[in-house]
Design a protein around this motif. Structure first.
Motif, PDB file in Angstrom:
ATOM      1  N   PRO A 264       0.843  -1.199   0.111  1.00  0.00           N
ATOM      2  CA  PRO A 264       0.003  -0.180   0.063  1.00  0.00           C
ATOM      3  C   PRO A 264       0.629   1.381  -0.293  1.00  0.00           C
ATOM      4  O   PRO A 264       1.456   1.766   0.611  1.00  0.00           O
ATOM      5  N   SER A 265       0.460   2.384  -0.688  1.00  0.00           N
ATOM      6  CA  SER A 265       0.962   3.618  -1.444  1.00  0.00           C
ATOM      7  C   SER A 265       2.301   3.782  -2.473  1.00  0.00           C
ATOM      8  O   SER A 265       2.829   4.196  -1.713  1.00  0.00           O
ATOM      9  N   ALA A 266       2.879   2.285  -1.958  1.00  0.00           N
ATOM     10  CA  ALA A 266       4.103   2.239  -3.561  1.00  0.00           C
ATOM     11  C   ALA A 266       3.724   2.814  -4.771  1.00  0.00           C
ATOM     12  O   ALA A 266       2.884   2.493  -4.921  1.00  0.00           O
ATOM     13  N   ALA A 267       5.040   3.362  -4.564  1.00  0.00           N
ATOM     14  CA  ALA A 267       5.002   3.985  -5.904  1.00  0.00           C
ATOM     15  C   ALA A 267       5.672   2.945  -7.229  1.00  0.00           C
ATOM     16  O   ALA A 267       6.454   2.374  -6.487  1.00  0.00           O
ATOM     17  N   SER A 268       5.110   3.613  -8.223  1.00  0.00           N
ATOM     18  CA  SER A 268       6.010   2.743  -9.142  1.00  0.00           C
ATOM     19  C   SER A 268       6.359   3.901 -10.289  1.00  0.00           C
ATOM     20  O   SER A 268       5.656   4.544 -10.802  1.00  0.00           O
ATOM     21  N   LEU A 269       7.098   3.389 -10.992  1.00  0.00           N
ATOM     22  CA  LEU A 269       7.673   4.347 -13.259  1.00  0.00           C
ATOM     23  C   LEU A 269       8.272   3.122 -13.379  1.00  0.00           C
ATOM     24  O   LEU A 269       9.376   2.244 -13.608  1.00  0.00           O
ATOM     25  N   PHE A 270       7.327   2.893 -14.669  1.00  0.00           N
ATOM     26  CA  PHE A 270       7.748   1.471 -15.553  1.00  0.00           C
ATOM     27  C   PHE A 270       7.668   1.787 -16.858  1.00  0.00           C
ATOM     28  O   PHE A 270       6.483   2.787 -17.211  1.00  0.00           O
ATOM     29  N   GLU A 271       8.950   1.608 -17.474  1.00  0.00           N
ATOM     30  CA  GLU A 271       8.116   1.706 -18.581  1.00  0.00           C
ATOM     31  C   GLU A 271       7.100   3.174 -19.054  1.00  0.00           C
ATOM     32  O   GLU A 271       6.379   3.888 -20.235  1.00  0.00           O
ATOM     33  N   ASN A 272       7.832   4.441 -18.482  1.00  0.00           N
ATOM     34  CA  ASN A 272       7.265   5.736 -18.762  1.00  0.00           C
ATOM     35  C   ASN A 272       6.327   5.824 -18.307  1.00  0.00           C
ATOM     36  O   ASN A 272       5.205   6.933 -18.341  1.00  0.00           O
ATOM     37  N   ARG A 273       5.219   5.143 -17.229  1.00  0.00           N
ATOM     38  CA  ARG A 273       3.788   5.160 -16.264  1.00  0.00           C
ATOM     39  C   ARG A 273       4.496   5.263 -15.036  1.00  0.00           C
ATOM     40  O   ARG A 273       5.301   4.685 -14.585  1.00  0.00           O
ATOM     41  N   ARG A 274       3.546   5.785 -14.646  1.00  0.00           N
ATOM     42  CA  ARG A 274       3.796   5.972 -12.935  1.00  0.00           C
ATOM     43  C   ARG A 274       2.535   5.476 -12.775  1.00  0.00           C
ATOM     44  O   ARG A 274       1.097   6.103 -12.949  1.00  0.00           O
ATOM     45  N   TRP A 275       2.309   4.820 -10.870  1.00  0.00           N
ATOM     46  CA  TRP A 275       0.831   4.709 -10.964  1.00  0.00           C
ATOM     47  C   TRP A 275       1.269   4.627  -8.964  1.00  0.00           C
ATOM     48  O   TRP A 275       2.651   4.492  -9.078  1.00  0.00           O
ATOM     49  N   THR A 276       0.078   4.873  -8.263  1.00  0.00           N
ATOM     50  CA  THR A 276       0.675   4.956  -6.647  1.00  0.00           C
ATOM     51  C   THR A 276      -0.183   4.087  -6.404  1.00  0.00           C
ATOM     52  O   THR A 276      -0.969   3.645  -6.497  1.00  0.00           O
ATOM     53  N   ASN A 277      -0.031   2.724  -5.584  1.00  0.00           N
ATOM     54  CA  ASN A 277      -1.105   1.832  -5.206  1.00  0.00           C
ATOM     55  C   ASN A 277      -1.946   2.664  -3.293  1.00  0.00           C
ATOM     56  O   ASN A 277      -1.532   3.662  -3.227  1.00  0.00           O
ATOM     57  N   THR A 278      -3.050   1.789  -4.337  1.00  0.00           N
ATOM     58  CA  THR A 278      -3.356   2.419  -2.782  1.00  0.00           C
ATOM     59  C   THR A 278      -2.753   2.671  -1.485  1.00  0.00           C
ATOM     60  O   THR A 278      -2.223   1.684  -1.440  1.00  0.00           O
ATOM     61  N   ALA A 279      -3.793   3.490  -0.590  1.00  0.00           N
ATOM     62  CA  ALA A 279      -2.894   3.862   0.726  1.00  0.00           C
ATOM     63  C   ALA A 279      -3.539   3.235   1.699  1.00  0.00           C
ATOM     64  O   ALA A 279      -3.144   3.172   3.053  1.00  0.00           O
ATOM     65  N   ASP A 280      -5.341   2.641   1.253  1.00  0.00           N
ATOM     66  CA  ASP A 280      -5.568   1.963   2.181  1.00  0.00           C
ATOM     67  C   ASP A 280      -4.969   0.430   2.202  1.00  0.00           C
ATOM     68  O   ASP A 280      -5.351  -0.135   1.646  1.00  0.00           O
ATOM     69  N   VAL A 281      -5.170   0.210   3.740  1.00  0.00           N
ATOM     70  CA  VAL A 281      -4.253  -1.359   4.239  1.00  0.00           C
ATOM     71  C   VAL A 281      -5.280  -1.980   3.976  1.00  0.00           C
ATOM     72  O   VAL A 281      -4.730  -3.919   3.384  1.00  0.00           O
ATOM     73  N   ALA A 282      -6.790  -2.000   4.359  1.00  0.00           N
ATOM     74  CA  ALA A 282      -8.002  -3.015   4.242  1.00  0.00           C
ATOM     75  C   ALA A 282      -7.879  -3.349   3.260  1.00  0.00           C
ATOM     76  O   ALA A 282      -8.176  -4.662   2.344  1.00  0.00           O
ATOM     77  N   ALA A 283      -8.131  -2.305   2.032  1.00  0.00           N
ATOM     78  CA  ALA A 283      -9.013  -2.439   0.939  1.00  0.00           C
ATOM     79  C   ALA A 283      -7.317  -3.341  -0.215  1.00  0.00           C
ATOM     80  O   ALA A 283      -7.529  -4.287  -0.937  1.00  0.00           O
ATOM     81  N   TYR A 284      -6.515  -2.662   0.099  1.00  0.00           N
ATOM     82  CA  TYR A 284      -5.129  -3.555  -0.833  1.00  0.00           C
ATOM     83  C   TYR A 284      -5.440  -4.932  -0.100  1.00  0.00           C
ATOM     84  O   TYR A 284      -5.196  -5.727  -1.052  1.00  0.00           O
ATOM     85  N   VAL A 285      -5.235  -5.726   1.022  1.00  0.00           N
ATOM     86  CA  VAL A 285      -5.142  -6.900   1.412  1.00  0.00           C
ATOM     87  C   VAL A 285      -6.414  -7.179   0.035  1.00  0.00           C
ATOM     88  O   VAL A 285      -6.467  -8.932   0.159  1.00  0.00           O
ATOM     89  N   LYS A 286      -7.429  -6.006   0.330  1.00  0.00           N
ATOM     90  CA  LYS A 286      -8.934  -7.518   0.042  1.00  0.00           C
ATOM     91  C   LYS A 286      -8.457  -7.254  -2.265  1.00  0.00           C
ATOM     92  O   LYS A 286      -9.473  -8.604  -2.499  1.00  0.00           O
TER      93      LYS A 286
END
Ligand code: SF4
Length: 377
Positions: A264-286
Motif C-alpha cells: 500500500p502507498s508504494a509508487a512505481s515508474l515503469f516504461e514511462n508510466r507512473r502509478w501509486t498503490n492505494t494507501a488503504d491497507v484493508a482495501a489492499y489486502v482485500k
C-alpha cells in the motif's frame, strides 16, 4: 549475444510498526500476527501479478515502511525468494532493510543476512532520550546503540542511520551532539532530515516549540561541516555518505531509473508510466494483488512531465544533472527549454554549470524547494 539488461529497482512496503510516532504520516500502524499473514499473502499475489520486466535486471531492492523489522525474518525471506524467482537480480544488487531499535535481535539480523540483505538503515533520530520520547519513538538511545552493535556483529558492513533536526525544543547544541555521537559510531551513511509537521499527525494537533527558521538554517549548515570532519560527504540535500557508500537505490530514484513498488502507498515508474498503490491497507489486502483494484493515479508521462521530473529529482543531488543526458533523453538542448530559469538562478549564484553538469550551489541547496518548484513548466 549477451545483451545488457536495463536496471530495475524494487521497493517493498511493510506497513507495520509497534505504535505510531507523533510526527509520522507514513502508511503504518500496529498489526496483529493474523494481519501480517494476510498482508504477506496479498503482497505475494501483487508480485505474481506485476510486470515481468524480462528485459531488466534488479540493481537495488529496498524494504521500507513502516518498520520491516517488526515482522519475522521468515516473512521477509519468503518475499525475497519470491522476488528472486520472478526477476533477474544483478550479482551485486544493493538490498536494504529499514529497521528500528526495539525490534531487532541477533536471530533476526542473521536471518536478514541469509536472505541477502546487505544494507540496513536504522532509525535513530536523536541521541537524547527526552527528544526520542517527545517524538513518540519506542526506543532509547541505548537501545539504538545495542541494535547498531548487533547489526555490525551480524555482518552488516553498510549501515545507514537516520537523524532528525528541527525538533520541538531542540537547541543547536543538542543537534550537534546527535550528529557527532552518531558520526563517531562510524556508520557508512547518515540521512539527516529536518522535521516537517504533516497534517493528520499527532504533532499537527499540538502547539510545538519549534526552532525558528534562522536556527534551522544554521543547523543545516552545521550538519555538512560536522559530518565532513568525520569523512562524510553530502551527495543529496539530506544525505551524507563515506566514499563509495552512497545509497544506490535513492540515486536510481533521483535519476529516474525504472522501479516497481509493492504494498500500500508504494509508487512505481515503469516504461514511462507512473502509478501509486492505494494507501488503504484493508482495501489492499482485500484486492489480493489485482493491479486494477489497487493502482491509483496511473498515468503515462508526457515529455514535459518527464523533463520536469528529470530536473527536480536530479537537482536534489549535489553532483547535479548532466546537460548532455537531458539532450539525449529529450532531443532538446537544456537552455532552449529552461533558459530563463537557468539565467535567473545562475545570476543569483544559486545554480552553477561545471563540466557539462548543472547543480545547485551551497546557497541554492538551502533554498532548494523554491528553486526546484520553478522547473515545473
Ligand atoms: S517507526 Fe517510522 S513508520 Fe513507524 S510510526 Fe514511527 S516514523 Fe512512522
Amino acid at each position: 549475444m549477451n545483451q545488457k539488461r536495463k536496471p530495475l529497482e524494487l521497493y517493498v512496503h511493510i506497513p507495520f510498526c509497534i505504535r505510531k510516532c507523533a510526527y509520522c504520516d507514513f502508511v503504518s500502524g500496529p498489526g496483529t500476527k493474523a494481519m501480517q499473514k494476510a498482508y504477506e499473502a496479498a503482497l505475494t499475489a501483487e508480485i505474481d501479478a506485476a510486470e515481468e520486466a524480462s528485459e531488466c535486471e534488479v540493481s537495488t531492492v529496498f524494504f521500507g515502511g513502516g518498520t520491516p523489522s517488526v515482522v519475522g525474518a521468515g516473512m521477509l525471506a519468503c518475499i525475497m525468494e519470491k522476488l528472486r524467482k520472478k526477476y533477474v537480480f544483478s550479482k551485486n544488487a544493493e538490498i536494504t532493510l529499514e529497521a528500528n531499535p526495539g525490534t531487532l535481535d541477533e536471530e533476526k539480523l542473521n536471518g536478514y543476512r541469509k536472505s541477502g540483505f546487505n544494507r540496513i538503515s536504522i532509525g535513530c533520530q536523536s541521541v537524547h532520550d527526552d527528544e526520542l520520547k517527545r517524538l513518540g519513538r519506542i526506543h532509547t538511545f541505548a537501545e539504538f546503540q545495542e541494535s547498531f552493535a548487533l547489526a555490525r556483529a551480524a555482518g552488516f558492513t553498510n549501515i545507514n542511520v537516520d537523524l532528525m533536526s528541527g525538533l520541538p525544543g531542540q537547541s543547536k547544541a543538542k543537534w550537534e551532539e546527535s550528529l557527532r555521537t552518531i558520526a563517531k559510531l562510524s556508520p557508512e551513511h547518515i540521512s539527516a532530515y529536518s522535521l516537517i509537521v504533516e497534517p493528520g499527525t499527532l504533532f499537527a494537533e499540538q502547539n510545538l516549540d519549534l526552532p525558528d527558521e534562522e536556527t534551522e538554517r544554521e543547523m543545516y549548515a552545521e550538519t555538512e561541516k560536522i559530518l565532513a570532519e568525520y569523512g562524510f560527504s553530502r551527495y543529496e540535500i539530506s544525505n551524507y555518505a563515506k566514499p563509495d557508500y552512497t545509497c544506490r537505490h535513492n540515486i536510481g530514484y533521483w535519476n529516474r531509473t525504472d522501479y516497481l513498488g509493492f504494498g500500500p502507498s508504494a509508487a512505481s515508474l515503469f516504461e514511462n508510466r507512473r502509478w501509486t498503490n492505494t494507501a488503504d491497507v484493508a482495501a489492499y489486502v482485500k484486492a489480493c494483488g489485482a493491479p486494477e483494484k489497487i493502482r491509483e493515479e496511473e498515468e503515462t508521462l508526457s515529455m514535459q512531465d518527464a523533463m520536469e521530473e528529470f530536473m527536480f529529482l536530479g537537482l536534489r543531488m549535489t553532483g547535479g544533472i548532466s546537460m548532455a543526458e537531458f539532450e539525449k533523453q529529450f532531443g532538446k538542448e537544456i537552455h532552449a527549454v529552461y533558459g530563463e530559469v537557468l539565467r535567473k538562478y545562475e545570476g543569483m549564484k544559486l545554480l552553477q554549470e561545471h563540466g557539462g553538469y548543472l547543480s545547485l550551489t551551497r546557497d541554492g541547496i538551502s533554498v532548494s524547494n523554491v528553486i526546484l518548484a520553478d522547473f515545473l513548466l
